[in-house]
Design a protein around this motif. Structure first.
Motif, PDB file in Angstrom:
ATOM      1  N   ASP A  86       9.987 -44.254 -19.594  1.00 53.54           N
ATOM      2  CA  ASP A  86      11.102 -44.714 -18.585  1.00 53.54           C
ATOM      3  C   ASP A  86      11.057 -46.943 -19.254  1.00 53.54           C
ATOM      4  O   ASP A  86      12.132 -47.182 -18.019  1.00 53.54           O
ATOM      5  N   THR A 105       4.902 -37.411  -9.611  1.00 52.28           N
ATOM      6  CA  THR A 105       5.529 -37.189 -11.510  1.00 52.28           C
ATOM      7  C   THR A 105       3.897 -36.803 -12.295  1.00 52.28           C
ATOM      8  O   THR A 105       3.395 -35.798 -12.635  1.00 52.28           O
ATOM      9  N   LEU A 152      16.960 -39.317 -18.324  1.00 48.76           N
ATOM     10  CA  LEU A 152      16.587 -38.651 -19.511  1.00 48.76           C
ATOM     11  C   LEU A 152      16.738 -37.265 -19.358  1.00 48.76           C
ATOM     12  O   LEU A 152      17.529 -37.105 -18.346  1.00 48.76           O
ATOM     13  N   VAL A 184       5.103 -36.349 -23.730  1.00 50.78           N
ATOM     14  CA  VAL A 184       3.834 -36.007 -23.758  1.00 50.78           C
ATOM     15  C   VAL A 184       2.822 -35.872 -24.808  1.00 50.78           C
ATOM     16  O   VAL A 184       1.681 -36.542 -24.855  1.00 50.78           O
ATOM     17  N   GLU A 241      11.647 -34.986 -21.445  1.00 48.10           N
ATOM     18  CA  GLU A 241      10.661 -34.835 -20.802  1.00 48.10           C
ATOM     19  C   GLU A 241       9.458 -34.024 -20.874  1.00 48.10           C
ATOM     20  O   GLU A 241       9.805 -32.466 -21.502  1.00 48.10           O
TER      21      GLU A 241
HETATM   22  O1  PMV Z   1       8.906 -39.971 -13.349  1.00 45.44           O
HETATM   23  P1  PMV Z   1       9.687 -39.370 -14.119  1.00 45.44           P
HETATM   24  O2  PMV Z   1      10.292 -37.834 -13.400  1.00 45.44           O
HETATM   25  O3  PMV Z   1      10.975 -39.659 -14.894  1.00 45.44           O
HETATM   26  O4  PMV Z   1       9.138 -38.327 -15.330  1.00 45.44           O
HETATM   27  C1  PMV Z   1       8.696 -38.416 -16.348  1.00 45.44           C
HETATM   28  C2  PMV Z   1       8.516 -38.244 -18.156  1.00 45.44           C
HETATM   29  C3  PMV Z   1       7.514 -37.448 -17.988  1.00 45.44           C
HETATM   30  O5  PMV Z   1       8.281 -36.605 -19.347  1.00 45.44           O
HETATM   31  C4  PMV Z   1       7.675 -36.068 -17.530  1.00 45.44           C
HETATM   32  C5  PMV Z   1       6.369 -37.996 -17.839  1.00 45.44           C
HETATM   33  C6  PMV Z   1       6.318 -39.090 -18.967  1.00 45.44           C
HETATM   34  O6  PMV Z   1       5.530 -40.683 -19.368  1.00 45.44           O
HETATM   35  O7  PMV Z   1       7.107 -38.990 -19.854  1.00 45.44           O
END
Ligand code: PMV
Length: 331
Positions: A153, A196, A9, A17, A13
């Motif tokens: 993701d 997370t 990302l 949400v 991030e």
């Molecule tokens: O799982 P990670 O560390 O790649 O984080 C995901 C990104 C967040 O914005 C923190 C959570 C999400 O679901 O979008």
């Protein structure tokens, strides 16, 4: 064989949400799931439910600590995709799933999303589910790992090149390929101390209590992601992307999502010629990246950073060249 790619990302991030856009890319690292019939006398074996029937299942290639969650993920994939016993008839004596992955786990590189995508691709008969359905299935299964994944993701894991993602909960985000001006990245990872789920919950606490610092930081991160989206389509975006990284990192730090190790790696990258850097993903350790003007500058930065970081992190270090819709791993 089903494949899911890792992800990095770049911006958005946590803000994602709360409906802000995100910018990211699929990495060359990937997870592969291969289904085969169990060999006679293989043991030990568990079972998963397929409709009213129980199917013997062996999972190979993962650490013992992940086995139970994997059984749940397989069962959830079968349930969500409404896979019938007939579709798995070839494995009625027992299904063996072999998992191979080059993505470091629990580090913000999307290893759980890649696994969910690879499972969906391998278990759902090809032709039966298109891109969106596979995304939906994978994202539903990712709830086991993350609670309330935004879909970013799993969407990146299924994609190629640089992508903008516009969240629209409860629906999956809208995806838009981004044709970018040229820049390069070095990315790496430090051991993660937070996960997370709890990092997202920590930000949510501040948002639900309308803490002015949290609300302001999340809004600022969203605005930075939007600016980054418009900057990266310009001819020479590296310098501006670098400063946006530094700005975003200050807000992520104010939300207590950064760690000393992350700050040190970003600083090391800056000393190696990077124009700015930030953490990537949920934070609490995990992935980070830094922006360089050219692939040559990034390669030099890579050599410098590799010398400075602990030996255990060297295998995670990569160099990417981004240009147009092309994202190339050059180191
Ligand atoms: O799982 P990670 O560390 O790649 O984080 C995901 C990104 C967040 O914005 C923190 C959570 C999400 O679901 O979008």
């Amino acid at each position: 064989m089903g494949i899911g790619r890792g992800k990095l990302l770049l911006f958005g991030e946590h803000a994602a949400v709360y409906g802000h856009p995100a910018l990211g890319l699929a990495t060359a690292d990937h997870t592969r799931v291969t289904a085969s019939a169990v060999e006679p006398e293989s043991s030990p074996m568990g079972v998963v439910r397929v409709g009213n029937t129980k199917l013997p299942l062996i999972i190979r290639g993962v650490e013992d600590a992940y086995i139970n969650v994997l059984y749940t993920a397989v069962e959830r994939t079968i349930e969500t995709a409404r896979i019938s016993f007939r579709e798995l008839e070839a494995f009625s004596a027992g299904l063996q799933l072999t998992i191979e992955s080059t993505i470091p786990t629990a580090s913000g590189f999307g290893s759980s999303a890649a696994l969910c995508v690879a499972l969906a691709r391998e278990l759902v008969a090809s032709g039966r589910s298109g891109f969106t359905e596979t995304w939906q299935i994978a994202n539903e299964v990712e709830r086991i790992f993350h609670g309330t994944p935004s879909g970013i993701d799993t969407g990146l894991s299924l994609s190629n090149g640089l992508q903008a993602l516009y969240p629209g909960p409860p629906a999956l985000p809208t995806r838009q390929p981004v044709s970018s001006g040229s820049f390069a990245l070095v990315y790496g990872g430090v051991p993660r101390v937070g996960d997370t789920r709890s990092l997202v919950a920590h930000v949510r606490q501040g948002m639900e209590a309308s803490r002015s610092e949290t609300v302001a930081a999340v809004d600022a991160l969203g605005a930075i992601a939007r600016t980054a989206l418009s900057v990266c389509v310009t001819d020479a975006p590296a310098a501006q992307l670098g400063s946006l990284c530094s700005e975003a990192q200050a807000h992520l730090r104010s939300l207590a999502l950064s760690t000393d190790e992350l700050e040190q790696r970003i600083e090391t990258a800056r000393r190696s010629g990077a124009l700015g850097g930030k953490l990537s993903g949920a934070g609490g350790g995990g992935a980070w990246f830094a922006v360089y003007e050219t692939p040559e500058a990034a390669r030099e930065g890579f050599l410098h950073v590799r010398r400075e970081i602990p030996a255990s992190e060297r295998s995670l270090l990569r160099v990417l060249a981004v240009s147009g819709s092309d994202v190339r791993t050059i180191e």
